[in-house]
Design a protein around this motif. Structure first.
Motif, PDB file in Angstrom:
ATOM      1  N   PRO A  54      90.812  55.529  24.914  1.00 50.74           N
ATOM      2  CA  PRO A  54      90.138  55.477  26.316  1.00 50.74           C
ATOM      3  C   PRO A  54      89.276  54.436  26.665  1.00 50.74           C
ATOM      4  CG  PRO A  54      89.994  57.684  25.347  1.00 50.74           C
ATOM      5  CD  PRO A  54      90.400  56.727  24.303  1.00 50.74           C
ATOM      6  N   ALA A  55      89.135  54.132  27.918  1.00 48.24           N
ATOM      7  CA  ALA A  55      88.019  53.153  28.151  1.00 48.24           C
ATOM      8  C   ALA A  55      86.773  53.503  27.907  1.00 48.24           C
ATOM      9  CB  ALA A  55      88.462  53.013  29.820  1.00 48.24           C
ATOM     10  N   VAL A  56      85.993  52.367  27.655  1.00 50.52           N
ATOM     11  CA  VAL A  56      84.566  52.622  27.128  1.00 50.52           C
ATOM     12  C   VAL A  56      83.794  52.071  28.543  1.00 50.52           C
ATOM     13  CG1 VAL A  56      82.664  52.209  25.591  1.00 50.52           C
ATOM     14  CG2 VAL A  56      85.132  52.552  24.628  1.00 50.52           C
ATOM     15  N   PHE A  57      82.681  52.690  28.963  1.00 55.73           N
ATOM     16  CA  PHE A  57      81.897  52.387  29.947  1.00 55.73           C
ATOM     17  C   PHE A  57      80.311  52.380  29.414  1.00 55.73           C
ATOM     18  CE2 PHE A  57      85.840  53.998  32.172  1.00 55.73           C
ATOM     19  CZ  PHE A  57      85.711  53.150  33.264  1.00 55.73           C
ATOM     20  N   LYS A 101      79.539  49.945  34.228  1.00 49.86           N
ATOM     21  CA  LYS A 101      80.015  48.578  33.664  1.00 49.86           C
ATOM     22  C   LYS A 101      81.309  49.129  32.534  1.00 49.86           C
ATOM     23  CE  LYS A 101      78.399  44.527  30.797  1.00 49.86           C
ATOM     24  NZ  LYS A 101      77.424  44.167  30.103  1.00 49.86           N
ATOM     25  N   LEU A 102      82.279  48.052  32.667  1.00 50.44           N
ATOM     26  CA  LEU A 102      83.228  48.287  31.859  1.00 50.44           C
ATOM     27  C   LEU A 102      83.367  47.625  30.623  1.00 50.44           C
ATOM     28  CD1 LEU A 102      86.221  49.821  31.471  1.00 50.44           C
ATOM     29  CD2 LEU A 102      87.144  47.952  32.241  1.00 50.44           C
ATOM     30  N   VAL A 103      83.034  48.331  29.290  1.00 52.70           N
ATOM     31  CA  VAL A 103      82.803  47.549  28.269  1.00 52.70           C
ATOM     32  C   VAL A 103      84.188  47.427  27.529  1.00 52.70           C
ATOM     33  CG1 VAL A 103      81.802  47.874  25.794  1.00 52.70           C
ATOM     34  CG2 VAL A 103      80.581  48.827  27.794  1.00 52.70           C
ATOM     35  N   SER A 104      85.062  48.367  27.408  1.00 51.85           N
ATOM     36  CA  SER A 104      86.295  48.131  26.802  1.00 51.85           C
ATOM     37  C   SER A 104      87.492  48.841  27.567  1.00 51.85           C
ATOM     38  CB  SER A 104      86.258  48.683  25.303  1.00 51.85           C
ATOM     39  OG  SER A 104      87.671  48.591  24.763  1.00 51.85           O
ATOM     40  N   LEU A 105      88.590  47.958  27.777  1.00 53.08           N
ATOM     41  CA  LEU A 105      89.688  48.629  28.651  1.00 53.08           C
ATOM     42  C   LEU A 105      90.573  49.499  27.761  1.00 53.08           C
ATOM     43  CD1 LEU A 105      91.360  45.234  30.100  1.00 53.08           C
ATOM     44  CD2 LEU A 105      90.499  47.228  31.313  1.00 53.08           C
ATOM     45  N   PRO A 106      91.272  50.751  28.491  1.00 49.79           N
ATOM     46  CA  PRO A 106      91.915  51.673  27.594  1.00 49.79           C
ATOM     47  C   PRO A 106      93.021  50.951  27.174  1.00 49.79           C
ATOM     48  CG  PRO A 106      91.999  51.755  29.948  1.00 49.79           C
ATOM     49  CD  PRO A 106      91.185  50.776  29.741  1.00 49.79           C
ATOM     50  N   THR A 107      93.867  51.589  25.943  1.00 58.39           N
ATOM     51  CA  THR A 107      94.835  50.827  25.334  1.00 58.39           C
ATOM     52  C   THR A 107      95.849  52.050  24.843  1.00 58.39           C
ATOM     53  OG1 THR A 107      93.919  50.639  23.274  1.00 58.39           O
ATOM     54  CG2 THR A 107      93.586  48.838  24.864  1.00 58.39           C
ATOM     55  N   LEU A 108      97.158  51.465  24.330  1.00 62.94           N
ATOM     56  CA  LEU A 108      98.106  52.372  23.708  1.00 62.94           C
ATOM     57  C   LEU A 108      97.877  51.961  22.525  1.00 62.94           C
ATOM     58  CD1 LEU A 108     100.973  52.081  26.390  1.00 62.94           C
ATOM     59  CD2 LEU A 108      99.275  54.037  26.104  1.00 62.94           C
ATOM     60  N   ASN A 109      98.319  52.866  21.401  1.00 65.06           N
ATOM     61  CA  ASN A 109      98.698  52.476  20.104  1.00 65.06           C
ATOM     62  C   ASN A 109      99.908  52.564  19.416  1.00 65.06           C
ATOM     63  OD1 ASN A 109      98.167  52.058  17.333  1.00 65.06           O
ATOM     64  ND2 ASN A 109      96.313  53.177  17.130  1.00 65.06           N
TER      65      ASN A 109
END
Length: 658
Positions: free
Chosen positions: A642-645, A515-523
């Motif tokens: 990073p993405a959080v699963f 299950k994907l909790v949070s998408l990866p992002t750039l800062n």
């Protein structure tokens, strides 16, 4: 030297077992004949006749395209080398001349050898295809059949640059049902011999073919034993007429009253089919399918009785595990034979036992193994190593792609409970063996008994040959099989997994993704500027968009770009300093080709080039651009966050699978 050309395309691939071929001598004009449909299973409504030749500097294609709607054609006078594909190769010296007539148009295309790597040597083989995409009526034709589209170099035909005999004209046609003519005009016929499906073609070119089995004939000409020409002859087949001929073949030699009555029905059907246009024949489909099934079962019964079986026994046949048995099709397996399985230790093999009902249904039919299988010297293969199941059928709908059959399709293997067999039909029992790891190599014999409430028990002999080696328990081959986690209908995943593993197939995935909790992002909150370097082929405009996870997307200001010049554009901190960036996309509009590079500079002096310099081109389709050159960088590639699963459910299911 081996190359492949799709009119103007090169590549190198291994040669298939059977593909069209031709020799191309100096200054010859070789007839390739009429092009089949792209799948090689029919002839298009609009004929396309192709020739291939060469001179000292070029390879030359001459194509005659017949067209019933000449008034719908419009010449665009455009040479395009690779529609919707890689446009990095181009031969500027290609010449093309097109002409029109009342019922056809012609194209002569000359491609210089210099653009193809140089002049071929004597004996060189190139891979070639000649293709036509008809637009007035959607229709695709190719010299060498190609599954999945024109752009399949591994399916191209072969040309050999050699001074050998060649057909100046090649054609074929059907004279009546089951007969036809092949016509050649050779540059020199001395030493040339032609076969059709492996049989010598008579001097007059006449041939016969089976209306039941054939819909493709393979022609090959040899000069002093060396292949110089190969062509595919797709025979147009009316499926209903083919079924009627199959029913006739089933009844050959049968003199029973049932066979005589059925023959009279078949004659009536043949007369009807001769009077009704093919597109109006579908109402007869069910009637014809029923007659084919009856004729098939009568043939099975006659062949079964000829093997000294009694009339009260259940007629059966044996077929391999590789054949899909359709309810309306003839049966081509062994009638009343022995089931023969062949496997090494820790290997599986399977076969089908087909049970037929004739004038009346067979009720509560069962099949049971008659104990362990034994060798002549007393070795035993336990009955537990074998399994009986029943082949089930599902009713399919017509998909968007071409399939062999729509309707009842054999697919699931079900537990073997008592079942009925409808009169004039059949049902199938699936028998498989999983050879134990310690089983001695030998030939084991036994039997399966089939019985019905209204039929006498019938013995089906079974033989299992165990080979003297063991298949490793662990597979060493990477699998191409997986289990889609997004089934539309909930199913028993464990059962699928068990079935894969017992056949030594380890799927590349066996559980749903975590299950994907949070998408990866750039800062980019500490970014100073974003620098884009871009060079368009034509005058253009740069457009950019930054997609954010928690906020609406941010559009960058558009910038004008001069043609053929490199422009460096800086976007300041105020326009780019975002956190939780999902992706950054740039599009260069109003040009078909551009090169772009993008980098972001930070307050600490570091620079991150997230889009290295790359040139993108787009292809023309029917005179329109399909898209503008576009570049995209997604946070998945190099995330700052990073993405959080959530792995909880994944781990539970994976442990269960293990």
């Amino acid at each position: 030297m081996k190359k492949a050309i799709l009119l103007l395309l090169l590549s190198c691939f291994a040669v298939h077992a059977w593909i069209p071929m031709a020799v191309v001598p100096p200054n010859g004009n070789v007839s390739l004949g009429r092009l089949p449909a792209i799948a090689g299973d029919a002839m298009p409504a609009a004929a396309t006749i192709a020739f291939i030749g060469r001179d000292a500097t070029s390879i030359i294609f001459n194509v005659i395209c017949f067209e019933s709607k000449m008034d719908k054609l419009a010449a665009k006078e455009t040479i395009f080398d690779e529609l919707t594909r890689d446009v990095s190769w181009n031969a500027d010296a290609i010449t093309a001349v097109c002409k029109t007539a009342t019922d056809h148009w012609t194209a002569t295309v000359s491609v210089p050898f210099d653009a193809l790597g140089g002049v071929p040597k004597d004996g060189d083989e190139w891979r070639v295809n000649v293709c036509r995409s008809r637009t007035t009526v959607p229709e695709l034709s190719t010299w060498s059949p190609s599954v999945g589209g024109f752009h399949n170099p591994s399916a191209f035909g072969v040309i050999r640059f050699s001074n050998e005999p060649y057909p100046k004209n090649f054609s074929w046609w059907l004279t009546q049902a089951d007969r036809g003519i092949v016509n050649f005009s050779w540059s020199s016929a001395d030493g040339v011999a032609t076969t059709l499906d492996g049989k010598a073609l008579p001097p007059d070119g006449s041939f016969t073919y089976s209306l039941v089995q054939n819909n493709k004939l393979y022609l090959e000409s040899k000069h002093n034993g060396r292949s110089i020409f190969r062509a595919l002859l797709p025979i147009p087949v009316n499926p209903l007429e083919q079924l009627v001929h199959a029913a006739e073949a089933n009844l050959e030699g049968l003199a029973s009253p049932e066979a005589t009555a059925l023959s009279a029905e078949i004659r009536t059907l043949k007369e009807l089919l001769g009077q009704i246009p093919p597109d109006k024949q579908s109402p007869l489909q069910d009637t014809i399918a029923t007659i084919v099934a009856k004729s098939r079962n009568l043939k099975v019964k006659a062949d079964f009785m000829a093997k000294n079986h009694s009339a009260s026994e259940i007629p059966y046949g044996v077929e391999t595990s590789l054949v899909k048995l359709l309810k309306h099709s003839p049966f081509n397996g062994e009638i009343g034979g022995t089931v023969r399985l062949d496997a090494a230790r820790h290997e599986m093999d399977a076969a089908q036992i087909v049970l037929f009902a004739n004038d009346f249904p067979l009720l509560l039919t069962e099949a049971k193994l008659d104990g362990d299988l034994k060798t002549d010297d007393g070795k035993t293969l336990p009955a537990s190593a074998l399994r009986l199941r029943r082949v089930g059928y599902i009713n399919t709908n017509k998909p968007v792609y071409k399939v062999e059959h729509v309707g009842l399709w054999p697919d699931p293997l079900m537990d073997l409970a008592p079942f009925d067999i409808a009169a004039g039909s059949f049902e199938t029992v699936w028998l498989d063996v999983r050879v134990p790891d310690d089983q001695p190599a030998a030939l084991y014999k036994g039997s399966v008994t089939v019985m019905a409430m209204n039929g006498s028990p019938t013995k089906v002999p079974v033989e299992v040959r165990v080979r003297n080696f063991t298949i490793p328990r662990k597979s060493s081959i990477i699998s191409a099989f997986g289990m889609n986690p997004n089934w539309r209908v909930p199913q028993d995943r464990a059962a699928y997994l068990d079935n894969l593993l017992e056949h030594r197939i380890t799927p590349y995935t066996c559980v749903s993704a975590p299950k994907l909790v949070s998408l990866p992002t750039l800062n980019w909150t500490n970014a100073q500027k974003l620098t884009v370097t871009v060079t368009p082929k034509q005058p253009a405009e740069l457009q950019g968009i930054i997609t954010l996870r928690d906020k609406p997307s941010a559009n960058l200001p558009h910038r004008a770009l001069p043609a053929g010049k490199t422009t460096v554009i800086d976007f300041p901190k105020e326009q780019i300093a975002f956190e939780n960036i999902l992706s950054v996309t740039f599009t260069v509009v109003n040009t078909d080709t551009a090169e772009l590079q993008a980098a972001v500079s930070f307050e600490d002096g570091s620079v991150k080039t997230f889009l290295p310099a790359a040139s993108h081109s787009v292809a023309l389709a029917n005179g329109w651009l399909q898209s503008w050159p576009t570049w995209q960088f997604e946070a998945w590639q190099q995330p700052d966050n990073p993405a959080v699963f959530d792995w909880t459910e994944f781990d539970e299911k994976f442990e269960a699978a293990l």
